[in-house]
Design an enzyme around this catalytic site. Sequence first.
Site, short mmCIF file in Angstrom:
data_model
loop_
_atom_site.label_atom_id
_atom_site.label_comp_id
_atom_site.label_asym_id
_atom_site.label_seq_id
_atom_site.Cartn_x
_atom_site.Cartn_y
_atom_site.Cartn_z
N TYR A 96 -4.19 6.37 8.51
CA TYR A 96 -2.77 5.59 8.71
C TYR A 96 -2.21 5.68 9.98
CZ TYR A 96 -2.85 6.30 3.52
OH TYR A 96 -3.00 6.37 1.98
N HIS A 114 -10.82 10.27 1.24
CA HIS A 114 -10.15 9.13 0.86
C HIS A 114 -10.74 8.22 0.08
CE1 HIS A 114 -6.75 6.74 3.16
NE2 HIS A 114 -6.91 6.31 1.95
N1 LIG Z 1 -5.62 6.53 -1.41
C1 LIG Z 1 -5.50 5.28 -1.18
O1 LIG Z 1 -6.51 4.75 -0.91
C2 LIG Z 1 -4.29 4.76 -1.13
C3 LIG Z 1 -4.11 3.34 -1.36
C4 LIG Z 1 -2.75 2.95 -1.40
C5 LIG Z 1 -1.69 3.57 -1.20
N2 LIG Z 1 -1.76 4.94 -1.10
C6 LIG Z 1 -0.73 6.00 -0.85
O2 LIG Z 1 0.30 5.71 -1.81
C7 LIG Z 1 1.55 5.42 -1.07
C8 LIG Z 1 2.34 4.43 -1.91
O3 LIG Z 1 1.59 3.17 -2.21
P1 LIG Z 1 2.22 1.78 -2.33
O4 LIG Z 1 3.00 1.43 -1.15
O5 LIG Z 1 1.09 0.87 -2.57
O6 LIG Z 1 3.32 2.01 -3.42
P2 LIG Z 1 4.32 1.51 -4.28
O7 LIG Z 1 5.36 2.75 -4.10
O8 LIG Z 1 4.12 1.09 -5.55
O9 LIG Z 1 4.94 0.46 -3.46
C9 LIG Z 1 5.85 0.40 -2.20
C10 LIG Z 1 6.26 -0.71 -1.77
O10 LIG Z 1 7.23 -1.35 -2.69
C11 LIG Z 1 8.40 -1.67 -2.30
N3 LIG Z 1 9.36 -1.51 -3.11
C12 LIG Z 1 9.95 -0.46 -3.66
N4 LIG Z 1 10.74 -0.49 -4.56
C13 LIG Z 1 10.67 -1.93 -4.79
C14 LIG Z 1 11.61 -2.67 -5.64
N5 LIG Z 1 12.67 -2.22 -6.55
N6 LIG Z 1 11.24 -4.25 -5.62
C15 LIG Z 1 10.64 -4.76 -4.70
N7 LIG Z 1 9.72 -3.86 -3.98
C16 LIG Z 1 9.89 -2.44 -4.08
C17 LIG Z 1 8.50 -0.89 -1.03
O11 LIG Z 1 9.20 -1.74 0.01
P3 LIG Z 1 10.67 -1.29 0.46
O12 LIG Z 1 10.21 -0.54 1.76
O13 LIG Z 1 11.31 -2.64 0.92
O14 LIG Z 1 11.17 -0.43 -0.61
C18 LIG Z 1 7.05 -0.64 -0.49
O15 LIG Z 1 6.82 -1.60 0.59
C19 LIG Z 1 1.16 4.88 0.19
O16 LIG Z 1 1.99 4.79 1.26
C20 LIG Z 1 -0.03 5.73 0.41
O17 LIG Z 1 0.61 7.01 0.86
C21 LIG Z 1 -3.20 5.58 -1.13
#
Ligand SMILES: NC(=O)c1ccc[n+]([C@@H]2O[C@H](COP(=O)([O-])OP(=O)(O)OC[C@H]3O[C@@H](n4cnc5c(N)ncnc54)[C@H](OP(=O)(O)O)[C@@H]3O)[C@@H](O)[C@H]2O)c1
Length: 291
Positions: free
Chosen positions: A52, A107
Amino acid sequence: MALNTVKIPSIGFGTGTAWYKGDPDTIDDKLVKTLLSAFKHGYRFIDGAESYGTEREIGAAIAQSGLSRSDLFISTKILKSIGNPEEALRKSLERLNLTYVDLYIIHAPYFTQASHGIELEEAWPRLEALVDKGLVRALGVSNFRIEHLERLLKVAKYPPAVNQIEFNPYCQDVQTVEFCRKHGIIVEAYAPLSPIVYYKGTDRPVDSVLDKLAQKYATSQASILLAWVLSQGHVAILTTSKTERQEEYIKASEIKLTEAEISDISRAGQQVPEFRKFWASAGHKQSKPKA
Ligand SMILES: NC(=O)c1ccc[n+]([C@@H]2O[C@H](COP(=O)([O-])OP(=O)(O)OC[C@H]3O[C@@H](n4cnc5c(N)ncnc54)[C@H](OP(=O)(O)O)[C@@H]3O)[C@@H](O)[C@H]2O)c1
């Protein structure tokens, strides 16, 4: 939640996806501010990864927070450098400005002798040695399917404490989750908000169930999605740049959905083909929302 002898908070704050920048040597001040705000709102578990490029931000926020190390749960991941985990971890620790991480995660299982100079069976004992050296408190994996977990469990002295996988009503990965439960591996759900953030299908059977429950619990669809993950005993990894959302989402664990409500959401999600946002092209089953 117990993770071998280490306790893992039920909600982790992610620094990948929207924060991903790759370059580990620059500092995104907005992310540092966001992490400080997350700490202020009660988040104690931060999810990072070597890929990241956000470990320096995590380190800077920890240093500025005034929180004691023992109150924090810091997790990072390895993949690119899997051939030499000790060197990779020492670099991560230097960027994090820490002497140990609470959780060190592979990962993804998509590496081989040919691609990364090492096979899983050889890599895992090298990670276990980092626990023995006191550099890591617990080990985990991410994006592992049953076949990868089975390979790992055959050689593991320390079985993985967690499997961080994409998990939400449109991506339930039922067999992997069942396998993890059976083997005492905690499921960390990433992309928990996918049904309202990433899913673009026109057939949206989960929306009306979320609407109904959001009204009942006087909250948002997003908090119901988090409660659906947490009420099943899993850990949720989320991220947001908005302080008001940070404040709301940390309280999602207070929403206790009934078994029937959990099933209503699960059944609704299963009415359309599984939708996977991440890692589909790397070997996870490719699936698309219904047109
Ligand atoms: N191990 C892996 O391969 C892997 C893969 C993907 C992710 N991850 C980890 O998991 C974390 C979270 O993943 P994710 O970002 O996909 O998860 P998420 O929390 O489901 O989605 C986050 C996104 O949703 C937006 N959001 C939040 N609340 C919202 C709402 N009420 N309406 C519309 N949009 C909203 C946020 O933007 P705003 O900033 O505008 O709120 C943000 O861009 C990552 O940062 C990472 O650490 C790991």
